[in-house]
Design an enzyme around this catalytic site. Structure first.
Site, PDB file in Angstrom:
ATOM      1  N   SER A  33       0.605  -6.180 -20.968  1.00 39.52           N
ATOM      2  CA  SER A  33       1.101  -5.830 -22.362  1.00 39.52           C
ATOM      3  C   SER A  33       0.063  -5.133 -23.255  1.00 39.52           C
ATOM      4  O   SER A  33      -0.915  -4.307 -23.122  1.00 39.52           O
ATOM      5  CB  SER A  33       1.158  -6.811 -23.018  1.00 39.52           C
ATOM      6  N   SER A  39      -1.501   0.814 -22.868  1.00 41.59           N
ATOM      7  CA  SER A  39      -1.291   1.907 -23.252  1.00 41.59           C
ATOM      8  C   SER A  39      -2.460   3.625 -23.142  1.00 41.59           C
ATOM      9  O   SER A  39      -2.252   4.104 -22.680  1.00 41.59           O
ATOM     10  CB  SER A  39      -0.227   2.130 -24.956  1.00 41.59           C
ATOM     11  N   PRO A 111       6.715  -1.866 -21.160  1.00 42.93           N
ATOM     12  CA  PRO A 111       6.598  -2.416 -21.649  1.00 42.93           C
ATOM     13  C   PRO A 111       6.611  -4.361 -22.101  1.00 42.93           C
ATOM     14  O   PRO A 111       7.082  -4.575 -20.621  1.00 42.93           O
ATOM     15  CB  PRO A 111       7.197  -2.265 -22.991  1.00 42.93           C
ATOM     16  N   ASN A 164      -8.798  -4.934 -16.198  1.00 43.05           N
ATOM     17  CA  ASN A 164      -9.430  -4.432 -17.321  1.00 43.05           C
ATOM     18  C   ASN A 164     -10.356  -4.558 -18.324  1.00 43.05           C
ATOM     19  O   ASN A 164     -10.715  -6.086 -18.345  1.00 43.05           O
ATOM     20  CB  ASN A 164      -8.208  -3.619 -17.759  1.00 43.05           C
ATOM     21  N   LEU A 492      -3.883  15.004  23.487  1.00 48.19           N
ATOM     22  CA  LEU A 492      -2.951  14.974  24.766  1.00 48.19           C
ATOM     23  C   LEU A 492      -3.539  13.970  26.373  1.00 48.19           C
ATOM     24  O   LEU A 492      -4.888  13.670  26.456  1.00 48.19           O
ATOM     25  CB  LEU A 492      -3.064  15.972  25.693  1.00 48.19           C
ATOM     26  N   SER A 493      -2.468  13.548  27.351  1.00 52.97           N
ATOM     27  CA  SER A 493      -2.844  12.506  28.052  1.00 52.97           C
ATOM     28  C   SER A 493      -4.209  13.653  28.935  1.00 52.97           C
ATOM     29  O   SER A 493      -4.218  14.576  29.157  1.00 52.97           O
ATOM     30  CB  SER A 493      -1.554  12.645  28.574  1.00 52.97           C
ATOM     31  N   SER A 565       0.542  10.009  21.123  1.00 52.50           N
ATOM     32  CA  SER A 565       1.373   9.547  19.863  1.00 52.50           C
ATOM     33  C   SER A 565       1.627  11.125  19.590  1.00 52.50           C
ATOM     34  O   SER A 565       1.368  11.848  18.668  1.00 52.50           O
ATOM     35  CB  SER A 565       0.995   9.242  19.338  1.00 52.50           C
TER      36      SER A 565
END
Lengths: 661, 301
Positions: A33, A39, A111, A164, A492-493, A565
């Site tokens: 709020s 804001s 809001p 905050n 790499l392998s 991967s």
């Protein structure tokens, strides 16, 4: 507050096509709020990233003066409409934009007062992250919980709790810790992937863009750092290809293209597809984007598809892969948020807009409404504006859908009042209707459309609810004395990934830390024993591994994954499962020739003889990571040196503590 | 960026194309409003992309105030030929001649407000029910809450309190007879995005956007070009300066900025470090704090 307007001598943005294509996009929503300083926080973000212009600043200066305010009110930047300015409230979702060299941001600013739920749901529907603001003086209030609940309902993958007004509690660490604890306890009840916490002061700027010197006890990231680095695309479904046909493009007899935005998944020319609802099968002939033929289309792309066979297809049809079908039903179980002043009419008909289809429907049952503040269920006769309820929706023609949790695009719908034409509700699909009567008479399942031979990837467990145990990762991390992380070694392998990974595991173990090694070869003996080496099988291999790694991560471990991967998208998928900064992509670099010479398992030799198909580096590509967190050179460094580099990195990142003595 | 990620520009492009197609699918008689400015040129480019290899399935409408820069009109005609689009032009002068509107007088006279009437008349004449415009939410405060599909009542008016919520990418274009929609595919773009996209897609723009020498005079902090319809008053000396335009609207209210930016790269650099919004050089917004909101309610874009 100090004024720092944009300077003309800012570094010039490079405008090569490559640099333009490297900026990504984060859509996030802010909830809180006015009193929480929302804001002001947005004003501060715009201000500190130099997104406020002199004339905008002058305009709010003028307005503040006129109202007799003593200081310039940054909130005026975001309160757009005159009625809002007069009443000092915001009444609708407003969109704000700012950018850094790395990312462009779209803020859906929702809001905090009346119509809160409707606006928050609207803003959240397209968001990938949500900032929930909490006033440090007030702690976790009902509304902070409501924000979290709605964010989890809409499946926003990342939630940031911004605590905050730390300046008003003397930047006290205890206040921060207490709020973190309270909110973590509450959030355990939600299905949220990742929650992070940042203590800040929007008014003074602490930890918004610049790190605060007032809170030396906080060693985490700033808000902007979080926003710049939080993983985007985590909620994109890249598995289930869904293409709702939006428009048919037919310039002449020879061309018949189906235009649409890929709702999820990926498609390439040549793939077999089926058109719903007709059930006709064909293949993708080509994918077009403007004057080019493209090699693939993925979630979010606005493409035009041509098909091998002439099939009658119109707007509202859906094209999917034959082996991965959506659900089909004319009765769905859904959660709706009511958005109209006119309450839900239990006897009325509504237009149901789902993907590009619009069908008639009615609410066959209103099960209950949910109190968004307590999350309790209450009996209800109707739903009023801003109320959320569970309904059973019956449609005149069946919908082809996926559960919202799996697929935002095919799991969402809106209800339109046929008389006023207004959008009156937003709905998310939980699954097939759960009425006892329906269960008894038996419904036609999508697997019985008459075209499916499921290859397994449609068989998602639809009744499994994610269980979050009461013992959280934070609690485990605290006991372990280090943070959890996933270290993903790719290469790499024969590049020496597993050797290094084993050494790191041993070192962490010796230091008393929780470490676990997942090795590609070993997993392929068991869990992934059914998978081959095609691109799809590799993707699934990585998906399963990543999910296992995530489970282990959730239990507080440092997980070492040693996998070739070769595809970036698979590694990115693994990354998407984890919070930012907890996924460490380590590129084990080694020249292909060196790997071939080493060939510890004799695999290259066999691959070169053609005995092994789709072998990375020989007959299948390897996409080197462009931006790994760490690169190690295994051609020149010893495995011991490389292992130490990784351990040093973990210390530098604060994942494990620095060793003393 | 791997094959699954899309850059911000590609995502904005995809979103705008999606909107264009929704308009073509949901409405029988849409129209694209073409001003000759960079935003509308980008929109035409996006519309081409949305429907290619078919032509753009709706006409383009230009409301000509008669006070356009000659360069704009020349560019427009060349561009239409290139794109192969159907262009309709309606003139504010005709509305004046028909007595539909009264021309403003005095040094501050502008036809900017008058074009609303010409526009609404043209929409009625062709029964256009959806008009695609290039407005962006970052341009002005009142636009921050604008929808992609913005509902207008029978009088073309916008009621900020009666706009439909827009969720996911589900757009509701249902309406009663006589009502209409304004559609804004570039809602989520910023000025910088537009320029970056122009660069990325290699789009040709009118020369007015690039720096050149021109006779100008200063009025209320805005540099106006010397022309038949804009000429200096006493105490407003004519100066020859190196300028360019950040927006190309009606000459009477479109200010130039002093700038050496002669190509896209320097414009992008300039925009990304600019100290004033592009509308900052427009006199029409300065009339009152809620000026834009008022004009929108009357049917302006």
């Amino acid at each position: 507050m100090s004024v720092q307007l944009r300077e003309m001598n800012e570094p010039v943005v490079e405008t090569t096509p490559e640099s333009l294509e490297s900026i990504d996009l984060l859509r996030f929503t802010t909830a809180g709020s006015v009193d929480d300083g929302k804001s002001t926080l947005i004003g501060r973000l715009l201000y500190d990233t130099k997104s406020i212009f002199e004339d905008q600043y002058a305009a709010i200066e003028r307005a503040s003066e006129l109202r007799g305010d003593e200081t310039i009110d940054l909130a005026l930047l975001t309160d757009g409409l005159r009625a809002e300015r007069e009443q000092k409230i915001t009444i609708d979702v407003a969109y704000r934009y700012f950018a850094t060299p790395k990312r462009k941001f779209i803020i859906a600013d929702t809001p905090g007062h009346i119509q809160y739920t409707r606006n928050m749901v609207t803003g959240a529907s397209s968001a990938e992250a949500a900032i929930v603001l909490i006033d440090a003086r007030k702690g976790v209030l009902t509304q902070s919980k409501r924000h979290g609940f709605l964010a989890s309902l809409l499946q926003i993958p990342h939630i940031l709790v911004a605590i905050n007004k730390m300046d008003l509690v003397d930047f006290d660490e205890d206040v921060y810790e207490r709020i973190v604890e309270d909110y973590t306890e509450f959030a355990a009840k939600l299905s949220v992937h990742a929650i992070d916490y940042i203590p800040l002061s929007a008014l003074k700027g602490d930890n918004v863009v610049e790190k605060s010197s007032n809170m030396p006890w906080y060693d985490g990231q700033t808000l902007l750092h979080y926003l710049e680095n939080v993983n985007v695309g985590a909620n994109r479904n890249m598995v289930d290809f869904r293409f709702p046909v939006q428009y048919v493009v037919r310039p002449n007899q020879d061309f018949r293209g189906f235009a649409g935005q890929v709702a999820s998944g990926r498609i390439v020319p040549g793939e077999e597809v089926v058109v719903l609802p007709s059930g006709k099968r064909t293949r993708v002939k080509a994918l077009h984007f403007f004057k080019e033929e493209i090699a693939e289309a993925v979630s979010g792309d606005a493409a035009i598809m041509t098909l091998e066979d002439e099939i009658d297809i119109s707007r509202g049809d859906m094209i999917v892969r034959t082996h991965n079908l959506p659900q089909k039903s004319d009765k769905v179980d859904a959660i709706v948020c009511w958005m109209s002043e006119t309450p839900l009419n239990p006897d009325g008909n509504y237009w149901v807009q789902h993907t590009t289809r619009r069908v008639q429907g009615y609410i066959s049952e209103l099960n209950y409404k949910i109190d968004v503040d307590t999350m309790h269920r209450e009996a209800a006769e109707t739903l009023q504006l801003n109320e959320i309820g569970r309904i059973q929706l019956t449609t005149a023609r069946p919908l082809f859908y996926d559960r919202y949790q799996l697929n935002r695009a095919t799991g969402s719908f809106i209800l339109i009042d046929p008389y006023s034409n207004n959008t009156v509700a937003a709905g998310i699909i939980r699954g097939k209707s759960r009425r006892v009567a329906d269960l008894v008479t038996g419904e036609i399942d999508s697997t019985e459309i008459g075209i499916a031979e499921s290859d397994g990837d449609t068989q998602r467990s639809t009744n499994v609810v994610w269980e979050q145990g009461d013992v959280t990762r934070h609690m485990r991390e605290e006991r372990n004395g280090h943070k959890a992380a996933v270290l993903w070694l790719t290469g790499l392998s024969g590049s020496g990934k597993s050797t290094v990974a084993r050494l790191v595991e041993r070192r962490l173990f010796d230091l008393g830390f929780q470490a676990q090694l997942l090795d590609g070869d070993n997993l392929r003996h068991g869990l992934n024993g059914d998978l081959g080496f095609s691109a799809e099988a590799r993707q699934e291999n990585i998906r399963r591994t990543a999910e296992v790694a995530k489970l282990s991560f959730t239990h507080g471990n440092i997980v070492l994954c040693s996998f070739i991967s070769p595809f970036q998208r698979d590694r990115d998928f693994a990354r998407s499962l984890l919070p930012p900064n907890r996924f460490v992509e380590i590129f084990v670099q080694c020249d292909l020739e060196v790997c071939k010479r080493r060939d510890p398992k004799g695999l290259y030799e066999r691959a070169l003889r053609g005995e092994i198909k789709e072998f990375t580096g020989v007959s299948s590509p390897y996409e080197a990571p462009q931006h790994p967190e760490l690169r190690i050179d295994s051609a020149h460094n010893t495995p011991e040196v490389n292992a130490q580099l990784i351990v040093d990195y973990l210390i530098a990142q604060g994942i494990i503590p620095r060793q003393t003595g | 960026m791997n094959s699954y990620r899309r850059s911000h520009l590609r995502q904005l492009e995809s979103e705008a194309i999606y909107i264009m197609r929704e308009v073509a699918a949901q409405f029988e008689r849409p129209v694209l409003l073409f001003s000759g400015g960079k935003d509308s040129i980008v929109m035409v480019h996006l519309a081409q992309k949305a429907f290619y290899p078919a032509r753009i399935p709706f006409p383009l409408l230009h409301v000509d105030t008669g006070h356009n820069f000659p360069e704009t009109i020349a560019f427009r005609d060349r561009y239409m030929e290139e794109v192969g689009a159907r262009l309709i032009v309606r003139y504010v002068q005709d509305s004046i001649d028909q007595g539909r509107v009264q021309e403003e007088t005095g040094p501050y006279a502008s036809r900017n407000a008058l074009q609303t009437v010409t526009l609404l008349d043209a929409l009625k004449e062709f029964k256009f029910e959806a008009a695609i415009g290039g407005a962006r939410r970052d341009e002005e405060k009142a636009r921050a809450k604008e929808r992609f599909f913005s509902h207008r009542d029978r009088f073309g008016q916008w009621d900020p309190k009666n706009q439909r919520p827009e969720l996911w990418n589900l757009f509701n274009g249902r309406k009663h007879d006589g009502e209409g929609f304004r559609i804004f595919p570039l809602s989520n773009w910023t000025e910088l995005d537009v320029w970056q996209y122009v660069k990325l897609e290699n789009i040709t723009l009118p020369n007015l956007y690039f720096s050149h020498r021109r006779d100008v005079f200063e009025r209320d902090g805005v540099l106006l070009a010397v022309s038949e319809v804009t000429f200096p008053q006493f105490g407003e000396p004519i100066e020859n300066r190196v300028v360019r335009f950040r927006t190309i609207g009606d000459m009477t209210c479109t200010g130039a900025v002093e700038s050496p930016a002669a190509n896209l790269d320097s414009i992008i650099a300039e925009v990304s470090s600019a100290r004033v919004t592009e509308r900052g050089a427009r006199t029409d917004d300065k009339r009152s704090e809620a000026a834009m909101e008022d004009r929108k309610k009357q049917g302006y874009f």
